[in-house]
Design a protein around this motif. Structure first.
Motif, PDB file in Angstrom:
ATOM      1  N   LYS A  74       0.836  -1.197   0.000  1.00 14.54           N
ATOM      2  CA  LYS A  74       0.000   0.000   0.000  1.00 14.54           C
ATOM      3  C   LYS A  74       0.874   1.251   0.000  1.00 14.54           C
ATOM      4  O   LYS A  74       0.577   2.236  -0.704  1.00 14.54           O
ATOM      5  N   PHE A  75       1.938   1.219   0.782  1.00 13.91           N
ATOM      6  CA  PHE A  75       2.877   2.341   0.835  1.00 13.91           C
ATOM      7  C   PHE A  75       3.514   2.575  -0.533  1.00 13.91           C
ATOM      8  O   PHE A  75       3.584   3.705  -1.017  1.00 13.91           O
ATOM      9  N   MET A  76       3.966   1.499  -1.183  1.00  9.69           N
ATOM     10  CA  MET A  76       4.616   1.618  -2.490  1.00  9.69           C
ATOM     11  C   MET A  76       3.661   2.155  -3.543  1.00  9.69           C
ATOM     12  O   MET A  76       4.056   2.942  -4.405  1.00  9.69           O
ATOM     13  N   GLN A  77       2.408   1.739  -3.477  1.00  9.10           N
ATOM     14  CA  GLN A  77       1.429   2.216  -4.454  1.00  9.10           C
ATOM     15  C   GLN A  77       1.147   3.702  -4.270  1.00  9.10           C
ATOM     16  O   GLN A  77       1.095   4.469  -5.237  1.00  9.10           O
ATOM     17  N   THR A  78       0.987   4.126  -3.032  1.00  8.25           N
ATOM     18  CA  THR A  78       0.640   5.518  -2.763  1.00  8.25           C
ATOM     19  C   THR A  78       1.810   6.456  -3.003  1.00  8.25           C
ATOM     20  O   THR A  78       1.635   7.560  -3.545  1.00  8.25           O
ATOM     21  N   TYR A  79       3.006   6.052  -2.616  1.00  9.61           N
ATOM     22  CA  TYR A  79       4.175   6.917  -2.697  1.00  9.61           C
ATOM     23  C   TYR A  79       5.162   6.460  -3.770  1.00  9.61           C
ATOM     24  O   TYR A  79       6.366   6.692  -3.653  1.00  9.61           O
ATOM     25  N   ARG A  80       4.659   5.845  -4.830  1.00  8.85           N
ATOM     26  CA  ARG A  80       5.529   5.266  -5.852  1.00  8.85           C
ATOM     27  C   ARG A  80       6.455   6.298  -6.489  1.00  8.85           C
ATOM     28  O   ARG A  80       7.576   5.967  -6.865  1.00  8.85           O
ATOM     29  N   GLU A  81       6.011   7.559  -6.597  1.00  7.12           N
ATOM     30  CA  GLU A  81       6.868   8.561  -7.237  1.00  7.12           C
ATOM     31  C   GLU A  81       8.070   8.943  -6.376  1.00  7.12           C
ATOM     32  O   GLU A  81       8.996   9.594  -6.859  1.00  7.12           O
ATOM     33  N   PHE A  82       8.068   8.544  -5.109  1.00 10.73           N
ATOM     34  CA  PHE A  82       9.170   8.877  -4.225  1.00 10.73           C
ATOM     35  C   PHE A  82      10.078   7.683  -3.923  1.00 10.73           C
ATOM     36  O   PHE A  82      11.082   7.834  -3.221  1.00 10.73           O
ATOM     37  N   LEU A  83       9.742   6.516  -4.418  1.00  8.23           N
ATOM     38  CA  LEU A  83      10.574   5.343  -4.173  1.00  8.23           C
ATOM     39  C   LEU A  83      11.949   5.552  -4.809  1.00  8.23           C
ATOM     40  O   LEU A  83      12.070   5.940  -5.975  1.00  8.23           O
ATOM     41  N   GLY A  84      12.995   5.297  -4.032  1.00  7.79           N
ATOM     42  CA  GLY A  84      14.355   5.490  -4.506  1.00  7.79           C
ATOM     43  C   GLY A  84      14.832   6.933  -4.465  1.00  7.79           C
ATOM     44  O   GLY A  84      15.962   7.220  -4.858  1.00  7.79           O
ATOM     45  N   LYS A  85      14.006   7.849  -3.952  1.00  7.23           N
ATOM     46  CA  LYS A  85      14.370   9.272  -3.933  1.00  7.23           C
ATOM     47  C   LYS A  85      14.974   9.679  -2.584  1.00  7.23           C
ATOM     48  O   LYS A  85      14.638   9.133  -1.544  1.00  7.23           O
ATOM     49  N   ARG A  86      15.860  10.687  -2.632  1.00  5.30           N
ATOM     50  CA  ARG A  86      16.430  11.251  -1.421  1.00  5.30           C
ATOM     51  C   ARG A  86      15.476  12.272  -0.816  1.00  5.30           C
ATOM     52  O   ARG A  86      14.542  12.741  -1.471  1.00  5.30           O
ATOM     53  N   TYR A  87      15.754  12.619   0.435  1.00  6.71           N
ATOM     54  CA  TYR A  87      14.890  13.556   1.170  1.00  6.71           C
ATOM     55  C   TYR A  87      14.701  14.868   0.418  1.00  6.71           C
ATOM     56  O   TYR A  87      13.617  15.455   0.443  1.00  6.71           O
ATOM     57  N   SER A  88      15.748  15.357  -0.253  1.00  6.35           N
ATOM     58  CA  SER A  88      15.687  16.645  -0.944  1.00  6.35           C
ATOM     59  C   SER A  88      14.781  16.616  -2.171  1.00  6.35           C
ATOM     60  O   SER A  88      14.393  17.667  -2.685  1.00  6.35           O
ATOM     61  N   GLU A  89      14.450  15.430  -2.630  1.00  6.82           N
ATOM     62  CA  GLU A  89      13.590  15.290  -3.810  1.00  6.82           C
ATOM     63  C   GLU A  89      12.120  15.101  -3.445  1.00  6.82           C
ATOM     64  O   GLU A  89      11.266  15.038  -4.332  1.00  6.82           O
ATOM     65  N   ILE A  90      11.822  15.000  -2.152  1.00 10.32           N
ATOM     66  CA  ILE A  90      10.459  14.754  -1.717  1.00 10.32           C
ATOM     67  C   ILE A  90       9.839  16.078  -1.295  1.00 10.32           C
ATOM     68  O   ILE A  90       9.855  16.462  -0.131  1.00 10.32           O
ATOM     69  N   THR A  91       9.301  16.787  -2.281  1.00 10.62           N
ATOM     70  CA  THR A  91       8.803  18.129  -2.013  1.00 10.62           C
ATOM     71  C   THR A  91       7.433  18.392  -2.610  1.00 10.62           C
ATOM     72  O   THR A  91       6.800  19.386  -2.283  1.00 10.62           O
ATOM     73  N   VAL A  92       6.955  17.527  -3.493  1.00 10.54           N
ATOM     74  CA  VAL A  92       5.692  17.775  -4.191  1.00 10.54           C
ATOM     75  C   VAL A  92       4.538  17.142  -3.418  1.00 10.54           C
ATOM     76  O   VAL A  92       4.512  15.937  -3.207  1.00 10.54           O
ATOM     77  N   PRO A  93       3.545  17.937  -2.976  1.00 11.64           N
ATOM     78  CA  PRO A  93       2.410  17.365  -2.245  1.00 11.64           C
ATOM     79  C   PRO A  93       1.642  16.354  -3.091  1.00 11.64           C
ATOM     80  O   PRO A  93       1.449  16.548  -4.282  1.00 11.64           O
ATOM     81  N   ILE A  94       1.234  15.265  -2.451  1.00 13.92           N
ATOM     82  CA  ILE A  94       0.417  14.257  -3.108  1.00 13.92           C
ATOM     83  C   ILE A  94      -0.704  13.882  -2.152  1.00 13.92           C
ATOM     84  O   ILE A  94      -0.705  14.274  -0.994  1.00 13.92           O
ATOM     85  N   ASN A  95      -1.675  13.147  -2.651  1.00 15.49           N
ATOM     86  CA  ASN A  95      -2.747  12.672  -1.788  1.00 15.49           C
ATOM     87  C   ASN A  95      -2.202  11.615  -0.838  1.00 15.49           C
ATOM     88  O   ASN A  95      -1.578  10.654  -1.287  1.00 15.49           O
ATOM     89  N   PRO A  96      -2.405  11.760   0.478  1.00 13.95           N
ATOM     90  CA  PRO A  96      -1.928  10.752   1.433  1.00 13.95           C
ATOM     91  C   PRO A  96      -2.718   9.465   1.321  1.00 13.95           C
ATOM     92  O   PRO A  96      -3.724   9.407   0.616  1.00 13.95           O
ATOM     93  N   LEU A  97      -2.254   8.431   2.024  1.00 18.23           N
ATOM     94  CA  LEU A  97      -2.959   7.161   2.008  1.00 18.23           C
ATOM     95  C   LEU A  97      -4.421   7.354   2.407  1.00 18.23           C
ATOM     96  O   LEU A  97      -4.723   8.121   3.308  1.00 18.23           O
TER      97      LEU A  97
END
Length: 237
Positions: free
Chosen positions: A214-237
Motif C-alpha cells: 500500500k505504501f509503495m502504491q501511494t508513494y511510488r513517485e518517491f521510491l528510490g528518492k532522497r529527502y531533498s527530492e520529496i517536495t511535491v504534495p500528493i494525496n496521502p494514504l
C-alpha cells in the motif's frame, strides 16, 4: 498550544515494559521553564489510532511518540532535542535512527544510507551521567524517513487512522507527511546511542507486506528518492 511543554506518548499492553520505560523517563533532566507530561494509551486498536487520540488530547508543542520497550539513556535528551528544534524553525521531526532516502522496495532499512547510532549490547558505553551532546560539534543529519521506535515532533499532523489500521508503516507515512508539509526531518549525530530499543526483533511479515504494498502504491513517485527530492504534495494514504 503550550510552547514550553513536552509530552511522552506511549501505546502499551505490557505493564512491565512500560514501568521500565517510565523509570528512565523519571530520570530525565527537564530544561528550565519547561514541563513534561506522559500519556499512555492502553490496548489501542492500531498505532495510528493510539497516537492520534493522544495527540489530540495533549496541548504540548513537543511530543515524543515512543514504543513501550524504549529506554531513553541520554538524561539530557529534552535539552538536546530542544536545541535542534531551536536551531532551525523548519525542523518538524527528529528521529533516533533514519535513512536519507526511500528504498525502492519500500522496506525502510533497505535504503542506501542509515543514520543514527543504535544501541548494541556488545558495545561498551560511558556512565549515563557522562552523556553529552553538542549541537555545534556533533550536529544532525537530514533524513527522508525515521524509525518509529521514537519520533519527536514540533508540529501536529494527523496520523492516518483510516488506512493504517495495524502496526506497520505508520512511521514511514508520517515521515513523508512532514516532508510534504514542508518540514525537515533530522537525526542527531550520537557519539553514544541516546536510546535502547529492546524489541526482540519479531515482525509479522504478512501484515508488514500488506502495508508495504500500500505504501509503495501511494508513494511510488518517491521510491528510490532522497529527502531533498520529496517536495511535491500528493494525496496521502
Amino acid at each position: 498550544m503550550n510552547e514550553n511543554k513536552f509530552c511522552f506518548i506511549i501505546c502499551t499492553n505490557n505493564e512491565i515494559l512500560l514501568s521500565e520505560a517510565m523509570h528512565y523517563l523519571s530520570h530525565l533532566v527537564i530544561p528550565d521553564g519547561y514541563t513534561t507530561d506522559i500519556l499512555t494509551v492502553t490496548d489501542a486498536k492500531s498505532m495510528t489510532l493510539g497516537y492520534n487520540e493522544a495527540m489530540e488530547a495533549s496541548d504540548a508543542k513537543y511530543k515524543i511518540y515512543m514504543h513501550q520497550d524504549v529506554l531513553i539513556l541520554n538524561r539530557y535528551f529534552l535539552s538536546d532535542v530542544l536545541s535542534i528544534f531551536s536551531s532551525d524553525a523548519s525542523i518538524g521531526l527528529i528521529g533516533m535512527t533514519g535513512y536519507t532516502s526511500v528504498s525502492a522496495d519500500g522496506v525502510m532499512w533497505h535504503a542506501d544510507e542509515k543514520l543514527g547510532t543504535p544501541y548494541r549490547r556488545k558495545d561498551s558505553y560511558p556512565p549515563l551521567s557522562d552523556y553529552r551532546y553538542s549541537l555545534s560539534e556533533d550536529g544532525y543529519r537530514p533524513a527522508a524517513l525515521v524509525d518509529g521506535f521514537l519520533m519527536v515532533t514540533a508540529n501536529d499532523y494527523p496520523w492516518d487512522t483510516q488506512n493504517l489500521t495495524g502496526w506497520d508503516f505508520y512511521d514511514a507515512c508520517q515521515s513523508l507527511a512532514f516532508l510534504l508539509h514542508g518540514r525537515k526531518i533530522v537525526v542527531p549525530v550520537q557519539r553514544h546511542p541516546w536510546c535502547m530499543h529492546d524489541d526482540g526483533g519479531l515482525l509479522n511479515m504478512m501484515e508488514y507486506n500488506k502495508y508495504r504494498l500500500k505504501f509503495m502504491q501511494t508513494y511510488r513517485e518517491f521510491l528510490g528518492k532522497r529527502y531533498s527530492e520529496i517536495t511535491v504534495p500528493i494525496n496521502p494514504l
